[in-house]
Motif scaffolding. Structure first.
Motif, mmCIF file in Angstrom:
data_model
loop_
_atom_site.group_PDB
_atom_site.id
_atom_site.type_symbol
_atom_site.label_atom_id
_atom_site.label_comp_id
_atom_site.label_asym_id
_atom_site.label_seq_id
_atom_site.Cartn_x
_atom_site.Cartn_y
_atom_site.Cartn_z
ATOM 1 N N ASP A 1 0.830 -1.203 0.000
ATOM 2 C CA ASP A 1 0.000 0.000 0.000
ATOM 3 C C ASP A 1 0.871 1.261 0.000
ATOM 4 O O ASP A 1 0.558 2.237 -0.676
ATOM 5 C CB ASP A 1 -0.947 -0.016 1.194
ATOM 6 C CG ASP A 1 -2.096 0.947 1.041
ATOM 7 O OD1 ASP A 1 -2.659 1.016 -0.071
ATOM 8 O OD2 ASP A 1 -2.436 1.620 2.020
ATOM 9 N N HIS B 1 0.972 -1.563 -9.121
ATOM 10 C CA HIS B 1 -0.138 -0.818 -9.706
ATOM 11 C C HIS B 1 -1.446 -1.432 -9.234
ATOM 12 O O HIS B 1 -1.465 -2.548 -8.713
ATOM 13 C CB HIS B 1 -0.048 -0.779 -11.237
ATOM 14 C CG HIS B 1 0.183 -2.115 -11.865
ATOM 15 N ND1 HIS B 1 -0.833 -2.984 -12.153
ATOM 16 C CD2 HIS B 1 1.331 -2.734 -12.243
ATOM 17 C CE1 HIS B 1 -0.336 -4.081 -12.711
ATOM 18 N NE2 HIS B 1 0.972 -3.964 -12.757
ATOM 19 N N THR B 2 -2.526 -0.684 -9.378
ATOM 20 C CA THR B 2 -3.820 -1.154 -8.866
ATOM 21 C C THR B 2 -4.631 -1.918 -9.899
ATOM 22 O O THR B 2 -5.675 -2.476 -9.564
ATOM 23 C CB THR B 2 -4.660 0.035 -8.355
ATOM 24 O OG1 THR B 2 -4.824 0.982 -9.406
ATOM 25 C CG2 THR B 2 -3.989 0.691 -7.157
ATOM 26 N N ARG C 1 -4.265 11.216 -16.563
ATOM 27 C CA ARG C 1 -5.087 11.305 -15.364
ATOM 28 C C ARG C 1 -6.490 10.886 -15.778
ATOM 29 O O ARG C 1 -7.039 11.410 -16.734
ATOM 30 C CB ARG C 1 -5.098 12.729 -14.838
ATOM 31 C CG ARG C 1 -5.893 12.911 -13.557
ATOM 32 C CD ARG C 1 -5.969 14.384 -13.163
ATOM 33 N NE ARG C 1 -4.724 15.092 -13.226
ATOM 34 C CZ ARG C 1 -3.907 15.283 -12.199
ATOM 35 N NH1 ARG C 1 -4.220 14.802 -11.021
ATOM 36 N NH2 ARG C 1 -2.776 15.947 -12.349
ATOM 37 N N VAL D 1 -2.826 3.246 -11.397
ATOM 38 C CA VAL D 1 -2.536 3.464 -9.986
ATOM 39 C C VAL D 1 -3.509 4.546 -9.521
ATOM 40 O O VAL D 1 -3.348 5.723 -9.826
ATOM 41 C CB VAL D 1 -1.060 3.789 -9.686
ATOM 42 C CG1 VAL D 1 -0.591 5.049 -10.353
ATOM 43 C CG2 VAL D 1 -0.785 3.827 -8.202
ATOM 44 N N TYR D 2 -4.595 4.086 -8.925
ATOM 45 C CA TYR D 2 -5.695 4.945 -8.495
ATOM 46 C C TYR D 2 -6.224 5.766 -9.674
ATOM 47 O O TYR D 2 -6.747 5.188 -10.610
ATOM 48 C CB TYR D 2 -5.290 5.798 -7.294
ATOM 49 C CG TYR D 2 -4.847 4.954 -6.121
ATOM 50 C CD1 TYR D 2 -5.735 4.118 -5.468
ATOM 51 C CD2 TYR D 2 -3.522 4.972 -5.689
ATOM 52 C CE1 TYR D 2 -5.332 3.323 -4.411
ATOM 53 C CE2 TYR D 2 -3.113 4.177 -4.628
ATOM 54 C CZ TYR D 2 -4.021 3.355 -3.998
ATOM 55 O OH TYR D 2 -3.620 2.564 -2.951
ATOM 56 N N ASP D 3 -6.092 7.086 -9.644
ATOM 57 C CA ASP D 3 -6.684 7.918 -10.696
ATOM 58 C C ASP D 3 -5.705 8.264 -11.821
ATOM 59 O O ASP D 3 -5.970 9.135 -12.632
ATOM 60 C CB ASP D 3 -7.270 9.198 -10.099
ATOM 61 C CG ASP D 3 -6.265 9.990 -9.283
ATOM 62 O OD1 ASP D 3 -5.315 9.384 -8.759
ATOM 63 O OD2 ASP D 3 -6.435 11.210 -9.147
ATOM 64 N N LEU E 1 2.092 1.821 -3.514
ATOM 65 C CA LEU E 1 1.020 2.328 -4.370
ATOM 66 C C LEU E 1 0.781 3.820 -4.125
ATOM 67 O O LEU E 1 0.659 4.606 -5.074
ATOM 68 C CB LEU E 1 -0.271 1.551 -4.130
ATOM 69 C CG LEU E 1 -0.281 0.102 -4.606
ATOM 70 C CD1 LEU E 1 -1.530 -0.613 -4.114
ATOM 71 C CD2 LEU E 1 -0.157 0.021 -6.112
ATOM 72 N N HIS E 2 0.733 4.207 -2.871
ATOM 73 C CA HIS E 2 0.515 5.621 -2.550
ATOM 74 C C HIS E 2 1.700 6.478 -2.995
ATOM 75 O O HIS E 2 1.513 7.593 -3.479
ATOM 76 C CB HIS E 2 0.237 5.798 -1.056
ATOM 77 C CG HIS E 2 -1.136 5.382 -0.668
ATOM 78 N ND1 HIS E 2 -2.234 6.196 -0.833
ATOM 79 C CD2 HIS E 2 -1.609 4.229 -0.143
ATOM 80 C CE1 HIS E 2 -3.319 5.564 -0.420
ATOM 81 N NE2 HIS E 2 -2.965 4.363 -0.001
ATOM 82 N N ARG F 1 1.456 6.981 -6.733
ATOM 83 C CA ARG F 1 0.447 7.979 -7.055
ATOM 84 C C ARG F 1 0.950 9.382 -6.751
ATOM 85 O O ARG F 1 0.736 10.314 -7.522
ATOM 86 C CB ARG F 1 -0.845 7.723 -6.270
ATOM 87 C CG ARG F 1 -1.969 8.610 -6.781
ATOM 88 C CD ARG F 1 -3.025 8.903 -5.774
ATOM 89 N NE ARG F 1 -3.967 9.859 -6.327
ATOM 90 C CZ ARG F 1 -3.787 11.176 -6.307
ATOM 91 N NH1 ARG F 1 -2.707 11.698 -5.782
ATOM 92 N NH2 ARG F 1 -4.674 11.977 -6.845
ATOM 93 N N GLU F 2 1.649 9.529 -5.656
ATOM 94 C CA GLU F 2 2.195 10.837 -5.278
ATOM 95 C C GLU F 2 3.206 11.325 -6.314
ATOM 96 O O GLU F 2 3.192 12.499 -6.701
ATOM 97 C CB GLU F 2 2.850 10.736 -3.901
ATOM 98 C CG GLU F 2 3.396 12.045 -3.389
ATOM 99 C CD GLU F 2 4.051 11.892 -2.022
ATOM 100 O OE1 GLU F 2 4.939 12.702 -1.732
ATOM 101 O OE2 GLU F 2 3.686 10.977 -1.266
ATOM 102 N N SER G 1 1.311 12.404 -9.377
ATOM 103 C CA SER G 1 0.586 13.638 -9.101
ATOM 104 C C SER G 1 1.508 14.851 -9.160
ATOM 105 O O SER G 1 1.160 15.878 -9.754
ATOM 106 C CB SER G 1 -0.082 13.538 -7.730
ATOM 107 O OG SER G 1 -0.774 14.716 -7.437
#
Length: 121
Positions: free
Chosen positions: A45, A82-83, A114, A97-99, A48-49, A52-53, A56
């Motif tokens: 986790d 990745h998600t 995105r 990876v998330y959004d 993954l975060h 994403r960061e 972003s």
């Protein structure tokens, strides 16, 4: 029918499908099970975060950008985490990876997009 509690190993009587001697033992067992699961996924986790960061920060407000793979690697982006994946109409694979989603090219560049609020790229 005598059974053994999954939490405390005490023998108890009860229905054939009963697995615990008390509500307390049932709650303790399930709490421990959730904690074990949480510990197992904590590292993944975090990757993954972090991925994403990184995306972003690199993307800012942009919806679509091309980056050299080296830029992402230097930022400690972990491509193996990745998600999910998405196969577009042309048969190209995006990693999600998330959004955010990215697609790698053979020339060592990476397209990052995105996702919009409607769930499409």
């Amino acid at each position: 029918m005598k059974k053994t509690c999954l939490q405390c190993d005490l023998e108890f009587k009860g229905r054939a499908d009963k697995r615990f001697c008390s509500i307390s033992c049932k709650n303790q067992y399930n709490f421990q099970k959730r904690r074990d699961t949480k510990d197992e996924v904590k590292e993944i986790d975090a990757y993954l975060h972090r991925n994403r960061e990184i995306l972003s920060v690199l993307m800012g407000e942009s919806k679509k950008e091309m980056f050299e793979k080296l830029v992402l690697e230097r930022a400690k982006f972990r491509f193996e985490y990745h998600t999910g994946t998405y196969l577009n109409k042309e048969g190209k694979t995006y990693h999600l990876v998330y959004d955010f989603a990215w697609m790698e090219f053979s020339n060592q560049s990476v397209l990052v997009v995105r996702k919009t609020s409607g769930g499409k790229k």
